[in-house]
Design an enzyme around this catalytic site. Structure first.
Site, PDB file in Angstrom:
ATOM      1  N   ASN A 153       0.269  -3.969  -6.345  1.00 45.98           N
ATOM      2  CA  ASN A 153      -0.235  -3.973  -4.963  1.00 45.98           C
ATOM      3  C   ASN A 153      -0.288  -5.383  -4.371  1.00 45.98           C
ATOM      4  OD1 ASN A 153      -2.542  -4.949  -6.358  1.00 45.98           O
ATOM      5  ND2 ASN A 153      -3.827  -4.280  -4.667  1.00 45.98           N
TER       6      ASN A 153
ATOM      7  N   GLY B   5      -1.218   6.793  -7.845  1.00 43.48           N
ATOM      8  CA  GLY B   5      -1.269   5.358  -8.150  1.00 43.48           C
ATOM      9  C   GLY B   5      -2.690   4.850  -8.346  1.00 43.48           C
TER      10      GLY B   5
ATOM     11  N   LYS C  52       3.672   1.334  -3.990  1.00 42.54           N
ATOM     12  CA  LYS C  52       3.187   0.513  -5.115  1.00 42.54           C
ATOM     13  C   LYS C  52       4.080   0.628  -6.357  1.00 42.54           C
ATOM     14  CE  LYS C  52      -1.567   0.531  -3.509  1.00 42.54           C
ATOM     15  NZ  LYS C  52      -2.969   0.863  -3.732  1.00 42.54           N
TER      16      LYS C  52
ATOM     17  N   THR D 147       0.845  -1.191   0.000  1.00 41.91           N
ATOM     18  CA  THR D 147       0.000   0.000   0.000  1.00 41.91           C
ATOM     19  C   THR D 147       0.884   1.245   0.000  1.00 41.91           C
ATOM     20  OG1 THR D 147      -1.919   1.009   1.057  1.00 41.91           O
ATOM     21  CG2 THR D 147      -0.352  -0.078   2.531  1.00 41.91           C
TER      22      THR D 147
ATOM     23  N   ASP E 127      -5.925  -3.718  -7.599  1.00 39.86           N
ATOM     24  CA  ASP E 127      -6.738  -2.500  -7.399  1.00 39.86           C
ATOM     25  C   ASP E 127      -7.624  -2.256  -8.620  1.00 39.86           C
ATOM     26  OD1 ASP E 127      -5.727  -1.790  -4.894  1.00 39.86           O
ATOM     27  OD2 ASP E 127      -4.159  -0.505  -5.739  1.00 39.86           O
TER      28      ASP E 127
END
Ligand code: NDP
Length: 276
Positions: free
Chosen positions: A82, A120, A61, A57, A97
Protein backbone atom coordinates in the site's frame (compact mmCIF):
# COMPACT_ATOMS: atom_id res chain seq x y z
CA UNK A 1 9.55 19.70 -5.03
CA UNK A 2 8.56 16.07 -4.53
CA UNK A 3 5.45 14.53 -6.05
CA UNK A 4 3.34 12.03 -4.12
CA UNK A 5 -0.14 10.64 -4.63
CA UNK A 6 -2.70 8.01 -3.74
CA UNK A 7 -3.70 5.68 -6.55
CA UNK A 8 -7.01 3.83 -6.64
CA UNK A 9 -10.39 3.40 -8.28
CA UNK A 10 -12.56 4.99 -6.98
CA UNK A 11 -10.42 7.62 -5.31
CA UNK A 12 -12.64 10.70 -4.84
CA UNK A 13 -13.24 10.13 -1.11
CA UNK A 14 -9.67 9.32 -0.09
CA UNK A 15 -8.55 11.10 3.07
CA UNK A 16 -4.86 10.51 2.35
CA UNK A 17 -4.24 13.92 0.68
CA UNK A 18 -5.51 15.76 3.77
CA UNK A 19 -3.15 13.78 6.04
CA UNK A 20 -0.04 13.93 3.84
CA UNK A 21 -0.45 17.56 2.77
CA UNK A 22 -0.76 18.58 6.40
CA UNK A 23 2.38 16.64 7.38
CA UNK A 24 4.43 18.03 4.50
CA UNK A 25 3.33 21.56 5.24
CA UNK A 26 3.92 21.15 9.00
CA UNK A 27 7.49 19.95 8.46
CA UNK A 28 8.21 22.44 5.68
CA UNK A 29 8.62 19.76 3.00
CA UNK A 30 8.07 21.03 -0.51
CA UNK A 31 5.76 18.39 -1.97
CA UNK A 32 2.48 17.82 -3.75
CA UNK A 33 0.11 14.95 -2.92
CA UNK A 34 -2.68 14.22 -5.41
CA UNK A 35 -5.52 11.74 -5.83
CA UNK A 36 -4.82 9.61 -8.89
CA UNK A 37 -7.78 7.82 -10.45
CA UNK A 38 -6.33 4.83 -12.28
CA UNK A 39 -8.63 2.85 -14.52
CA UNK A 40 -6.30 0.03 -15.54
CA UNK A 41 -3.74 -1.88 -13.47
CA UNK A 42 -1.63 -2.15 -16.64
CA UNK A 43 -0.81 1.55 -16.23
CA UNK A 44 0.23 1.26 -12.59
CA UNK A 45 3.99 0.97 -13.02
CA UNK A 46 4.33 3.83 -15.49
CA UNK A 47 2.15 6.07 -13.31
CA UNK A 48 4.24 5.21 -10.25
CA UNK A 49 7.48 6.00 -12.05
CA UNK A 50 6.28 9.56 -12.61
CA UNK A 51 6.10 10.07 -8.82
CA UNK A 52 8.50 10.11 -5.86
CA UNK A 53 6.19 7.95 -3.81
CA UNK A 54 2.60 6.75 -3.63
CA UNK A 55 -0.03 5.12 -1.53
CA UNK A 56 -2.06 2.41 -3.16
CA UNK A 57 -5.67 1.70 -2.34
CA UNK A 58 -8.48 -0.50 -3.66
CA UNK A 59 -8.31 -2.37 -5.96
CA UNK A 60 -4.57 -2.23 -6.73
CA UNK A 61 -2.68 -3.40 -3.63
CA UNK A 62 -1.92 -6.83 -5.05
CA UNK A 63 -1.05 -5.41 -8.47
CA UNK A 64 1.29 -2.99 -6.72
CA UNK A 65 3.06 -5.90 -5.05
CA UNK A 66 3.70 -7.39 -8.49
CA UNK A 67 5.05 -4.24 -10.14
CA UNK A 68 7.63 -3.46 -7.44
CA UNK A 69 11.33 -4.11 -8.06
CA UNK A 70 11.82 -4.76 -4.36
CA UNK A 71 9.37 -5.45 -1.53
CA UNK A 72 10.41 -4.83 2.07
CA UNK A 73 9.20 -5.94 5.47
CA UNK A 74 5.87 -7.59 6.16
CA UNK A 75 4.56 -6.74 2.66
CA UNK A 76 6.59 -9.72 1.41
CA UNK A 77 4.43 -12.07 3.44
CA UNK A 78 1.15 -10.23 2.85
CA UNK A 79 1.86 -10.14 -0.89
CA UNK A 80 0.15 -6.74 -1.06
CA UNK A 81 1.64 -3.27 -1.05
CA UNK A 82 0.00 0.00 0.00
CA UNK A 83 3.07 2.28 0.03
CA UNK A 84 5.65 2.68 -2.72
CA UNK A 85 8.84 4.65 -2.71
CA UNK A 86 10.16 5.46 -6.18
CA UNK A 87 13.95 5.67 -6.32
CA UNK A 88 15.00 6.52 -9.86
CA UNK A 89 13.47 3.75 -11.95
CA UNK A 90 13.14 1.37 -8.99
CA UNK A 91 9.86 0.85 -7.13
CA UNK A 92 10.20 -0.24 -3.51
CA UNK A 93 7.05 -1.58 -1.86
CA UNK A 94 5.88 -1.65 1.76
CA UNK A 95 2.71 -2.56 3.64
CA UNK A 96 1.82 -0.07 6.34
CA UNK A 97 -1.80 -1.29 6.75
CA UNK A 98 -0.59 -4.17 8.91
CA UNK A 99 1.50 -1.84 11.10
CA UNK A 100 -1.36 0.63 11.36
CA UNK A 101 -3.74 -2.10 12.47
CA UNK A 102 -1.27 -3.43 15.04
CA UNK A 103 -0.80 0.05 16.54
CA UNK A 104 -4.55 0.14 17.17
CA UNK A 105 -4.79 -3.16 19.03
CA UNK A 106 -1.33 -3.84 20.48
CA UNK A 107 -2.24 -2.65 23.96
CA UNK A 108 -5.30 -4.92 24.22
CA UNK A 109 -3.20 -8.00 24.89
CA UNK A 110 -5.42 -10.33 22.85
CA UNK A 111 -4.42 -13.98 22.50
CA UNK A 112 -6.82 -15.03 19.75
CA UNK A 113 -8.83 -13.43 16.96
CA UNK A 114 -11.45 -14.30 14.37
CA UNK A 115 -11.23 -12.40 11.07
CA UNK A 116 -14.32 -12.02 8.89
CA UNK A 117 -13.28 -11.55 5.26
CA UNK A 118 -10.47 -12.70 3.01
CA UNK A 119 -9.49 -9.68 0.91
CA UNK A 120 -6.39 -7.51 1.05
CA UNK A 121 -7.30 -6.00 4.42
CA UNK A 122 -7.84 -9.44 5.97
CA UNK A 123 -4.46 -10.57 4.64
CA UNK A 124 -2.63 -7.67 6.30
CA UNK A 125 -4.44 -8.22 9.59
CA UNK A 126 -3.99 -12.01 9.58
CA UNK A 127 -0.28 -11.90 8.82
CA UNK A 128 0.58 -9.36 11.52
CA UNK A 129 -1.53 -11.16 14.13
CA UNK A 130 0.11 -14.47 13.23
CA UNK A 131 3.56 -12.88 13.44
CA UNK A 132 2.73 -11.54 16.89
CA UNK A 133 1.92 -15.05 18.08
CA UNK A 134 -1.86 -14.58 18.23
CA UNK A 135 -4.12 -17.51 17.31
CA UNK A 136 -6.09 -16.51 14.21
CA UNK A 137 -9.07 -18.00 12.42
CA UNK A 138 -10.59 -16.82 9.14
CA UNK A 139 -14.15 -16.95 7.95
CA UNK A 140 -15.16 -15.85 4.45
CA UNK A 141 -18.44 -16.36 2.61
CA UNK A 142 -16.62 -17.35 -0.59
CA UNK A 143 -14.58 -20.45 0.19
CA UNK A 144 -12.66 -20.32 -3.10
CA UNK A 145 -10.89 -17.14 -1.99
CA UNK A 146 -9.12 -18.69 0.98
CA UNK A 147 -6.03 -20.06 -0.77
CA UNK A 148 -3.69 -17.38 0.62
CA UNK A 149 -4.70 -18.18 4.21
CA UNK A 150 -4.34 -21.92 3.65
CA UNK A 151 -0.83 -21.32 2.33
CA UNK A 152 -0.03 -19.48 5.58
CA UNK A 153 -1.54 -22.35 7.62
CA UNK A 154 -4.13 -20.02 9.11
CA UNK A 155 -7.13 -22.13 10.17
CA UNK A 156 -10.30 -21.65 8.13
CA UNK A 157 -13.80 -21.78 9.59
CA UNK A 158 -16.33 -23.14 7.08
CA UNK A 159 -19.09 -21.92 9.38
CA UNK A 160 -18.67 -19.47 12.24
CA UNK A 161 -17.58 -21.42 15.31
CA UNK A 162 -19.26 -20.02 18.42
CA UNK A 163 -16.65 -19.96 21.16
CA UNK A 164 -15.01 -17.27 23.27
CA UNK A 165 -12.89 -14.82 21.22
CA UNK A 166 -10.63 -12.08 22.48
CA UNK A 167 -11.06 -10.12 19.25
CA UNK A 168 -13.41 -10.28 16.25
CA UNK A 169 -12.43 -8.21 13.22
CA UNK A 170 -14.72 -7.19 10.40
CA UNK A 171 -12.37 -7.13 7.42
CA UNK A 172 -15.15 -7.38 4.85
CA UNK A 173 -16.45 -4.45 2.85
CA UNK A 174 -19.99 -5.24 4.03
CA UNK A 175 -21.37 -2.43 6.10
CA UNK A 176 -22.64 0.32 3.93
CA UNK A 177 -26.02 0.06 5.61
CA UNK A 178 -27.63 -1.78 8.50
CA UNK A 179 -28.83 -4.62 6.25
CA UNK A 180 -25.30 -5.19 5.02
CA UNK A 181 -23.58 -6.98 7.89
CA UNK A 182 -20.65 -9.35 7.26
CA UNK A 183 -22.53 -12.42 8.49
CA UNK A 184 -26.14 -13.33 9.28
CA UNK A 185 -27.42 -11.00 12.05
CA UNK A 186 -28.52 -13.90 14.30
CA UNK A 187 -25.11 -15.57 14.11
CA UNK A 188 -23.38 -12.21 14.56
CA UNK A 189 -25.38 -11.51 17.70
CA UNK A 190 -24.43 -14.89 19.20
CA UNK A 191 -20.81 -14.30 18.24
CA UNK A 192 -20.76 -10.83 19.80
CA UNK A 193 -21.99 -12.25 23.11
CA UNK A 194 -18.78 -14.30 23.25
CA UNK A 195 -16.33 -11.64 22.10
CA UNK A 196 -14.25 -9.32 24.23
CA UNK A 197 -13.06 -6.73 21.69
CA UNK A 198 -14.37 -5.69 18.27
CA UNK A 199 -12.56 -4.06 15.37
CA UNK A 200 -14.15 -2.86 12.13
CA UNK A 201 -11.71 -2.03 9.33
CA UNK A 202 -14.40 0.16 7.81
CA UNK A 203 -14.77 3.74 9.00
CA UNK A 204 -17.89 5.91 8.75
CA UNK A 205 -18.58 8.02 5.69
CA UNK A 206 -16.20 10.95 5.59
CA UNK A 207 -18.34 12.97 3.20
CA UNK A 208 -17.95 16.60 4.15
CA UNK A 209 -14.40 16.12 5.47
CA UNK A 210 -12.49 18.53 3.24
CA UNK A 211 -9.87 20.21 5.40
CA UNK A 212 -7.37 19.21 8.06
CA UNK A 213 -9.61 20.81 10.70
CA UNK A 214 -12.57 18.76 9.43
CA UNK A 215 -10.41 15.64 9.64
CA UNK A 216 -9.36 16.34 13.21
CA UNK A 217 -12.97 16.93 14.20
CA UNK A 218 -13.97 13.67 12.46
CA UNK A 219 -11.22 11.80 14.33
CA UNK A 220 -12.44 13.23 17.62
CA UNK A 221 -16.12 12.52 17.03
CA UNK A 222 -17.67 10.28 14.39
CA UNK A 223 -20.75 8.09 14.03
CA UNK A 224 -20.67 4.33 14.48
CA UNK A 225 -20.20 2.04 11.51
CA UNK A 226 -23.11 -0.32 10.89
CA UNK A 227 -21.11 -3.25 12.36
CA UNK A 228 -20.35 -1.33 15.57
CA UNK A 229 -23.86 0.11 15.69
CA UNK A 230 -25.26 -3.43 15.51
CA UNK A 231 -22.90 -4.51 18.32
CA UNK A 232 -23.95 -1.61 20.52
CA UNK A 233 -27.66 -1.98 19.85
CA UNK A 234 -27.86 -5.76 20.19
CA UNK A 235 -25.36 -6.60 22.92
CA UNK A 236 -24.19 -3.25 24.31
CA UNK A 237 -20.66 -3.82 23.02
CA UNK A 238 -18.30 -1.14 21.74
CA UNK A 239 -15.28 -1.42 19.49
CA UNK A 240 -12.87 0.40 17.22
CA UNK A 241 -13.51 1.44 13.64
CA UNK A 242 -10.85 1.71 10.94
CA UNK A 243 -10.22 5.47 11.03
CA UNK A 244 -7.28 5.38 13.44
CA UNK A 245 -5.81 2.52 11.40
CA UNK A 246 -6.15 4.64 8.27
CA UNK A 247 -4.32 7.51 9.95
CA UNK A 248 -1.59 5.25 11.36
CA UNK A 249 -0.87 3.59 8.01
CA UNK A 250 -0.53 7.09 6.55
CA UNK A 251 1.90 8.14 9.30
CA UNK A 252 4.07 5.07 8.65
CA UNK A 253 3.92 5.84 4.92
CA UNK A 254 4.97 9.44 5.58
CA UNK A 255 7.99 8.18 7.54
CA UNK A 256 8.94 6.08 4.52
CA UNK A 257 8.39 8.88 1.99
CA UNK A 258 10.20 11.59 3.90
CA UNK A 259 12.61 9.58 6.10
CA UNK A 260 11.61 11.59 9.17
CA UNK A 261 13.12 10.93 12.55
CA UNK A 262 10.30 12.37 14.67
CA UNK A 263 8.86 9.00 15.55
CA UNK A 264 5.36 7.66 15.31
CA UNK A 265 4.06 9.01 18.63
CA UNK A 266 5.15 12.53 17.81
CA UNK A 267 3.43 12.40 14.42
CA UNK A 268 0.30 10.93 15.97
CA UNK A 269 0.10 13.69 18.57
CA UNK A 270 -0.23 16.28 15.79
CA UNK A 271 -3.62 14.82 14.91
CA UNK A 272 -5.10 14.20 18.33
CA UNK A 273 -3.81 16.90 20.63
CA UNK A 274 -2.22 19.90 19.10
CA UNK A 275 -4.16 22.98 18.06
CA UNK A 276 -2.75 23.81 14.62
P1 NDP B 1 -11.39 -6.68 -0.79
O1 NDP B 1 -12.29 -6.25 -1.90
O2 NDP B 1 -10.04 -7.20 -1.08
O3 NDP B 1 -12.17 -7.82 0.06
C1 NDP B 1 -13.51 -7.64 0.40
C2 NDP B 1 -13.91 -8.72 1.40
O4 NDP B 1 -15.23 -8.39 1.86
C3 NDP B 1 -14.01 -10.12 0.79
O5 NDP B 1 -13.65 -11.06 1.78
C4 NDP B 1 -15.50 -10.24 0.47
O6 NDP B 1 -15.97 -11.55 0.49
C5 NDP B 1 -16.09 -9.52 1.65
N1 NDP B 1 -17.43 -9.01 1.40
C6 NDP B 1 -17.80 -8.00 0.56
N2 NDP B 1 -19.12 -7.79 0.65
C7 NDP B 1 -19.59 -8.68 1.56
C8 NDP B 1 -20.89 -8.95 2.10
N3 NDP B 1 -21.97 -8.26 1.70
N4 NDP B 1 -21.02 -9.92 3.03
C9 NDP B 1 -19.93 -10.61 3.44
N5 NDP B 1 -18.67 -10.41 2.99
C10 NDP B 1 -18.52 -9.45 2.04
O7 NDP B 1 -11.34 -5.45 0.20
P2 NDP B 1 -10.23 -5.11 1.30
O8 NDP B 1 -9.90 -6.35 2.06
O9 NDP B 1 -9.13 -4.33 0.70
O10 NDP B 1 -11.05 -4.11 2.23
C11 NDP B 1 -12.09 -4.58 3.07
C12 NDP B 1 -12.62 -3.40 3.87
O11 NDP B 1 -11.59 -2.96 4.76
C13 NDP B 1 -13.00 -2.20 2.98
O12 NDP B 1 -14.16 -1.61 3.51
C14 NDP B 1 -11.80 -1.28 3.13
O13 NDP B 1 -12.16 0.07 2.99
C15 NDP B 1 -11.37 -1.58 4.58
N6 NDP B 1 -9.96 -1.29 4.79
C16 NDP B 1 -9.65 -0.34 5.71
C17 NDP B 1 -8.35 -0.02 5.96
C18 NDP B 1 -8.08 1.04 6.98
O14 NDP B 1 -6.95 1.59 7.00
N7 NDP B 1 -9.00 1.32 7.86
C19 NDP B 1 -7.24 -0.67 5.26
C20 NDP B 1 -7.65 -1.72 4.35
C21 NDP B 1 -8.98 -1.99 4.13
P3 NDP B 1 -15.98 -12.48 -0.83
O15 NDP B 1 -14.56 -13.00 -0.96
O16 NDP B 1 -16.97 -13.50 -0.48
O17 NDP B 1 -16.38 -11.58 -1.98
Amino acid sequence: MRNFGVIGNPIAHSLSPIIHRFLCSYFGISASYEKIHLLDAMDLRSRLLSLDGANITLPYKMDAFKVCDEVRGIAREIEAVNTILCEGDRLIGFNTDALGFWECIASLGVKNALILGAGGGARAVAVILQKKGIDVWIYNRTKEKLGFFKSKEIPIQDEIVLRDYDLVINATSAGLNAENLPIHPEVLQLLLHRTQYLFDLIYPSSEGVKTFEDFKAFLALRPLTSFLDFAKTKVGASGMDGLDMLLYQALFAFEIFCQRQEGFEELKALFYNQKN
